[in-house]
Scaffold this motif. Structure first.
Motif, PDB file in Angstrom:
ATOM      1  N   THR A 630       9.468 -26.022 -13.713  1.00 26.86           N
ATOM      2  CA  THR A 630      10.667 -24.220 -13.208  1.00 26.86           C
ATOM      3  C   THR A 630      11.068 -24.415 -11.766  1.00 26.86           C
ATOM      4  OG1 THR A 630       9.220 -22.973 -15.236  1.00 26.86           O
ATOM      5  CG2 THR A 630      10.396 -21.767 -13.332  1.00 26.86           C
ATOM      6  N   GLY A 631      12.232 -24.023 -11.423  1.00 26.67           N
ATOM      7  CA  GLY A 631      11.675 -24.181 -10.433  1.00 26.67           C
ATOM      8  C   GLY A 631      12.547 -25.598  -9.649  1.00 26.67           C
ATOM      9  N   GLY A 633      15.086 -27.661 -10.438  1.00 26.95           N
ATOM     10  CA  GLY A 633      16.549 -27.468 -10.329  1.00 26.95           C
ATOM     11  C   GLY A 633      16.872 -27.652 -11.460  1.00 26.95           C
ATOM     12  N   LYS A 634      16.817 -27.036 -12.717  1.00 23.30           N
ATOM     13  CA  LYS A 634      17.512 -28.012 -13.643  1.00 23.30           C
ATOM     14  C   LYS A 634      18.568 -27.072 -13.672  1.00 23.30           C
ATOM     15  CE  LYS A 634      13.441 -26.937 -16.279  1.00 23.30           C
ATOM     16  NZ  LYS A 634      12.927 -26.639 -15.206  1.00 23.30           N
ATOM     17  N   THR A 635      18.479 -25.773 -13.812  1.00 22.64           N
ATOM     18  CA  THR A 635      19.334 -24.983 -13.970  1.00 22.64           C
ATOM     19  C   THR A 635      20.634 -24.632 -13.440  1.00 22.64           C
ATOM     20  OG1 THR A 635      17.850 -23.354 -14.824  1.00 22.64           O
ATOM     21  CG2 THR A 635      20.135 -23.033 -14.441  1.00 22.64           C
ATOM     22  N   PHE A 636      20.017 -25.488 -11.858  1.00 16.76           N
ATOM     23  CA  PHE A 636      21.196 -25.917 -10.718  1.00 16.76           C
ATOM     24  C   PHE A 636      22.238 -27.355 -11.166  1.00 16.76           C
ATOM     25  CE2 PHE A 636      22.461 -28.220  -6.746  1.00 16.76           C
ATOM     26  CZ  PHE A 636      23.057 -27.253  -6.369  1.00 16.76           C
ATOM     27  N   SER A 743      13.635 -19.471 -17.631  1.00 14.06           N
ATOM     28  CA  SER A 743      12.699 -20.570 -17.702  1.00 14.06           C
ATOM     29  C   SER A 743      11.437 -21.461 -18.628  1.00 14.06           C
ATOM     30  CB  SER A 743      11.473 -20.690 -15.946  1.00 14.06           C
ATOM     31  OG  SER A 743      10.877 -20.109 -16.380  1.00 14.06           O
TER      32      SER A 743
HETATM   33  N1  ATP Z   1      19.679 -29.746  -5.563  1.00 13.08           N
HETATM   34  C1  ATP Z   1      19.636 -28.693  -5.172  1.00 13.08           C
HETATM   35  N2  ATP Z   1      20.648 -28.105  -3.782  1.00 13.08           N
HETATM   36  C2  ATP Z   1      19.905 -27.324  -2.989  1.00 13.08           C
HETATM   37  N3  ATP Z   1      19.598 -25.997  -4.206  1.00 13.08           N
HETATM   38  C3  ATP Z   1      18.989 -26.773  -5.242  1.00 13.08           C
HETATM   39  C4  ATP Z   1      19.072 -28.159  -5.727  1.00 13.08           C
HETATM   40  N4  ATP Z   1      18.101 -27.764  -6.636  1.00 13.08           N
HETATM   41  C5  ATP Z   1      17.424 -26.466  -7.095  1.00 13.08           C
HETATM   42  N5  ATP Z   1      17.928 -25.319  -6.123  1.00 13.08           N
HETATM   43  C6  ATP Z   1      17.693 -24.811  -5.438  1.00 13.08           C
HETATM   44  O1  ATP Z   1      16.579 -24.003  -6.129  1.00 13.08           O
HETATM   45  C7  ATP Z   1      16.323 -23.212  -7.338  1.00 13.08           C
HETATM   46  C8  ATP Z   1      15.522 -23.754  -7.726  1.00 13.08           C
HETATM   47  O2  ATP Z   1      16.162 -23.974  -8.969  1.00 13.08           O
HETATM   48  P1  ATP Z   1      16.553 -23.930 -10.473  1.00 13.08           P
HETATM   49  O3  ATP Z   1      16.491 -22.657 -10.596  1.00 13.08           O
HETATM   50  O4  ATP Z   1      17.996 -24.835 -10.764  1.00 13.08           O
HETATM   51  O5  ATP Z   1      15.125 -24.370 -11.246  1.00 13.08           O
HETATM   52  P2  ATP Z   1      15.305 -24.881 -12.586  1.00 13.08           P
HETATM   53  O6  ATP Z   1      13.892 -25.662 -13.186  1.00 13.08           O
HETATM   54  O7  ATP Z   1      15.973 -24.829 -13.524  1.00 13.08           O
HETATM   55  O8  ATP Z   1      13.524 -23.729 -12.954  1.00 13.08           O
HETATM   56  P3  ATP Z   1      14.202 -22.497 -14.256  1.00 13.08           P
HETATM   57  O9  ATP Z   1      13.327 -23.377 -15.523  1.00 13.08           O
HETATM   58  O10 ATP Z   1      12.984 -21.127 -13.603  1.00 13.08           O
HETATM   59  O11 ATP Z   1      14.986 -22.317 -14.382  1.00 13.08           O
HETATM   60  C9  ATP Z   1      17.562 -22.400  -7.350  1.00 13.08           C
HETATM   61  O12 ATP Z   1      17.192 -21.490  -5.729  1.00 13.08           O
HETATM   62  C10 ATP Z   1      18.417 -23.543  -6.793  1.00 13.08           C
HETATM   63  O13 ATP Z   1      19.491 -23.091  -6.393  1.00 13.08           O
END
Ligand code: ATP
Length: 883
Positions: A630-631, A633-636, A743
């Protein structure tokens, strides 16, 4: 004399006396007189020569066994003594028995070494500074007892003895080794040896044989003092020789120092050369890196140029097509305009001609009528006038004749009488005749007038004829004009026909080009697939997100390699020793198909996966996962505005539009589902149905369908915004039901692509699955209860099922069963995971130190996946393409 210097750390071995003689040759002298700086191979040679010379020399030890006249008889005797370990050991023992002075400490050590059968220790005892000192003292100052001076020979004998128990060959080697050690401990200079030899020779000269104790008068057996004095003298002689030996030893030491200096110089030179070598190496590395960079730049340039060329080719093609179309349209318009214009002109001319002809005919007819009327009238008038004139003339004549006859009768009768009357009458008649004549003349004039009128009429008629001729010539001119216009029209027609020919040629060319393009497109698809196959049907990319503003304490990570070639990542963790508490840094290197450092943006990442998206258009099943805690950057990466899902859809629309030229028409259908607690939720359906509606997964002939799941036909990339908005709204609604749900659930965007080529009849059907997995962090069962425990179990189950499926796929033909059914996620993706598909996994990495453990777990999982080798992907076989 220089050649007698000992080799640093080297050994000198005794050798037969015959060799000793040859080793005194000037060659050794020459080699050592070389300048020091030039010592190279020659130094080695000289050293070899030197060592030979020394080896060939009988050891001073062998000739200096004090108190042992037999040992003083030269090399042969010495050799004999060393060849007989028993006698040698006896001599050592004897020597040691005399070693009772404080200087005999080495002898004691040697003795103990002998008793322990340790020749090295014995040797070092003799070689050691104390021993040497003692020897020096005992020989130079002659203060020591005979025991000290005998130690050398005794030790040597002892050493030989110590090898008694060994087999012959080993014994010989062992002896040699010991000899070498002992000889090195007490070096013997060549010059010294020569002196020794000279002395011996002198002695031999004096005595006429090998060195033996001076011949003295025989002493009586009771003359103990005399015999003792003789022995003392012999002993003194031997001590002198020892003193000389020590001087030689000092010289040798100096030589050693000298050679040490040479060695130091050589070492400096060597280190200088080494540093030069290092510099060259560094230079070489730099050049290699530059070459690498240059190659990369060239590659990038070539790619750019190729892309640009493709764009330009497409642009030119489009332009050419537009131009041809415009030209065709323009020509058609021109041709139709001209044809219409010419037709109307021709019609007009024809009508004018008709009109003219009619007018002319009318005129002609009218003129002819008029002329005939005029002619008839004139003729009639003339006839009438002539008839009248003739009648009148005849009347007049008849009347005149009648009157003349009457008159003649009357005249005759009344001739006379009536002559005057007659004459009057005659005159009267004459006047009347005259009048009649003038009337006749008038009639004549009238006739002339009529004739003139007739002539005029003729003139008019001729004028009319001229007019008619003129009109005919103008009609002819008009006809000519019509002809020329017609020929112009026919010219135009032929030019239009020629242009039509050109256009049809162009059409043919275009058709050929299109066929070629289509063939090339098929080829491109094949090559594209081959390229991807070469890259592997399962690939792993690693992406490390940047540290966010509020975040502190980033972990230490390295990204070796060029940005666009980066395949390696090094993560450093620090570990504390349990006992000492000392901290050690551990390096964890990983290699993937691609590694993106925190500076990489989504566009750069999409460039790398765009080929896979293209594969989906070409009819393959493609699966792209984002895996990580979690966190991370998958969703990003997957669903943000410029994430992989929107960019993939945009590319699909862009490419499918380009493919229409090649005869392809695509239909695209999108579904968005969430796998939560092993249940499927329709993210494009009603929010009230979430967690309620049961969606079933069905697989039929390689196709996956979902019952009761919304499928949207995508007509353009704009629709994607609506799809994403709806999905995100539903996820938000779901999030209120279960905290942090995003997540804790997997979201899967499924895009189905149905393609038909209207020209070639080809059909294809591909599926692109873009999956944002639930957070991969190790969720501890122990800390979770209730709903959270269920979530945890389900996430762990589905992620490990995914790992199991991938590793089973990598097991090849031996693995009969792939456990797709172990989780809803793997069952849903059954047709997009495996031999028939192309898979890409993003392992997302958080840059924070606090997440180090999870990062290492994710990287290990990704490494396992990257080691899996899935078979060749096949196109989905399509019999009936229908959405
Ligand atoms: N490559 C990137 N550049 C800038 N910000 C990023 C990048 N990747 C992730 N972030 C930021 O990091 C934070 C966490 O990213 P994200 O939500 O995509 O994680 P995740 O793995 O999808 O988490 P979850 O499993 O909770 O959905 C968000 O605020 C996102 O904007």
């Amino acid at each position: 004399m220089q050649s007698s210097l000992p080799r640093p750390g080297g050994s000198r071995l005794p050798a037969p006396s015959s060799t000793a003689n040859t080793n005194l040759e000037p060659q050794s002298t020459t080699s050592t007189t070389q300048p020091l700086a030039d010592l190279g191979e020659s130094t080695v040679n000289s050293r070899l020569a030197f060592s030979k010379s020394v080896i060939g020399k009988p050891s001073i030890f062998s000739t200096s066994v004090i108190g042992k006249p037999s040992a003083l008889k030269g090399p042969t005797t010495a050799a004999k003594s060393t060849a007989n370990p028993l006698s040698a050991s006896t001599s050592l023992k004897r020597g040691l028995e005399h070693a009772d002075s404080p200087y005999d400490r080495p002898a004691q050590v040697a003795r103990s070494a002998i008793s322990q059968n340790t020749p090295a220790a014995a040797a070092s005892a003799v070689k050691g500074p104390v021993g040497r000192n003692i020897l020096g003292k005992s020989t130079i100052g002659r203060t020591g007892g005979p025991g000290a001076s005998r130690i050398g020979a005794a030790a040597r004998g002892a050493l030989n003895r110590s090898t008694l128990g060994k087999p012959n060959a080993a014994l010989a080697a062992h002896n040699k080794q010991i000899e070498a050690v002992v000889s090195a401990a007490l070096p013997l200079g060549q010059d010294e040896a020569e002196d020794e030899k000279e002395k011996e020779q002198e002695k031999e000269k004096g005595s006429g044989g090998p060195w033996v104790a001076k011949k003295r008068p025989a002493r009586a057996g009771w003359d103990v003092k005399g015999r003792l004095a003789d022995l003392e003298e012999d002993h003194r002689e031997m001590m002198d020789r020892f003193a000389d030996t020590n001087v030689q030893k000092d010289m040798s030491s100096m030589k050693v120092i000298e050679l040490e200096t040479v060695r130091a110089t050589l070492e400096t030179k060597n280190s200088h050369l080494q540093s030069e070598l290092n510099r060259e190496q560094a230079e070489l590395n730099k050049t290699k890196m530059e070459l690498h960079e240059e190659q990369r730049l060239r590659r990038v340039e070539a790619d750019d140029a190729r892309r640009q060329l493709l764009n330009e080719t497409d642009e030119l093609r489009r332009k050419a097509r537009d131009d041809i179309d415009n030209l065709e349209r323009k020509q058609k318009t021109e041709v139709s305009d001209l044809t219409t214009k010419h037709k109307s002109e021709v019609d007009e001319l024809r009508m004018a001609l008709e009109r003219l002809k009619m007018e002319q005919a009318e005129d002609k007819r009218r003129h002819a009528d008029e002329l005939s009327t005029l002619k008839t009238n004139a003729a009639r008038d003339l006839e009438d006038a002539q008839q009248r004139s003739r009648n009148e003339v005849l009347d007049l004549k008849n009347r005149s004749e009648l009157e003349v006859a009457t008159l003649k009768n009357t005249y005759m009768t009344e001739i006379a009488t009536l002559k005057s009357t007659y004459e009057t009458e005659l005159a009267k008649v004459k006047g009347e005749l005259k009048a009649e004549t003038s009337a006749h003349n008038e009639t004549k004039d009238e006739l002339a007038v009529a004739q003139k009128m007739n002539k005029d009429m003729r003139n008019t008629i001729s004028e009319q004829s001229v007019n008619s001729l003129n009109m005919e010539s103008s009609a002819r001119a008009l006809r000519d004009k019509i002809c020329s216009l017609e020929s112009m029209i026919s010219d135009r027609d032929s030019s239009i026909r020629a242009k039509d020919g050109d256009v049809s040629q162009m059409r043919q060319d275009l058709e050929t080009a299109m066929t070629k393009l289509r063939t090339e497109e098929t080829l491109r698809r094949k090559l594209h697939n081959q390229v991807l196959e070469l890259k592997g049907n399962i690939r792993v990319f690693c992406r490390v997100r940047p540290t966010l503003e509020a975040e502190t304490e980033p972990a230490k990570m390295d990204f070796p390699g060029q940005d666009d070639e980066a395949k390696d990542i090094k993560v450093y963790s620090s570990e504390k020793a349990t006992l000492s508490g000392a901290e050690t840094v551990k390096e964890h290197p990983y290699t993937f198909d691609k590694v993106f450092n925190p500076t990489a943006n989504n566009n750069l990442i999409f460039e790398e996966i765009s080929q896979l998206v293209q594969s989906a258009l070409d009819g393959y099943n493609v699966c792209i996962f984002a895996y990580g805690q979690t966190g991370s950057g998958k969703t990003f990466t997957m669903t943000s505005k410029d994430g992989m899902i929107p960019q993939a859809v945009e590319q699909i629309f862009r490419t499918s539009a380009q493919l229409t030229e090649k005869g392809w028409t695509y239909t695209m259908e999108g579904s968005f589902v969430e796998v939560y607690n092993e249940n499927l939720n329709d993210l494009l359906g009603k929010d009230t149905d979430l967690d309620k509606k049961k969606i079933e997964i069905r697989h039929d002939k390689g196709r996956t369908t979902l019952t009761e799941c919304t499928t949207i036909t995508l007509n353009g990339p704009d629709m994607m915004e609506e799809v994403m908005r709806r999905a995100s709204n539903n996820r938000m609604v779901a999030a209120t039901k279960a905290n942090e749900r995003s997540s804790r659930s997997h979201s899967v965007f499924i895009l189905k692509l149905y393609g038909v080529n209207n020209v070639t009849g080809e059909k294809c059907e591909g599926t692109l699955n873009l999956v944002d997995l639930a957070g991969s962090e190790r969720l501890s069962h122990s800390q979770a209860t209730g709903d959270r425990l269920k979530e945890t179990q389900n996430i762990n189950k589905s992620l490990s099922a995914l790992g199991d499926v991938i590793s089973a796929l990598g097991g090849g033909k031996e693995v009969k069963h792939i456990p797709y059914r172990n989780s809803k996620l793997t069952f849903l993706l059954q047709n997009s995971l495996g031999g028939n598909s192309k898979t890409l996994m993003f392992v997302m990495v958080s840059p924070l130190l606090a997440h180090m453990n999870e990062t290492l777990t994710s990287l290990k999982f990704a490494k396992k996946v990257s080691q899996v080798n899935i078979g060749t992907a096949k196109k989905v076989k399509v019999e009936n393409v229908s959405p």
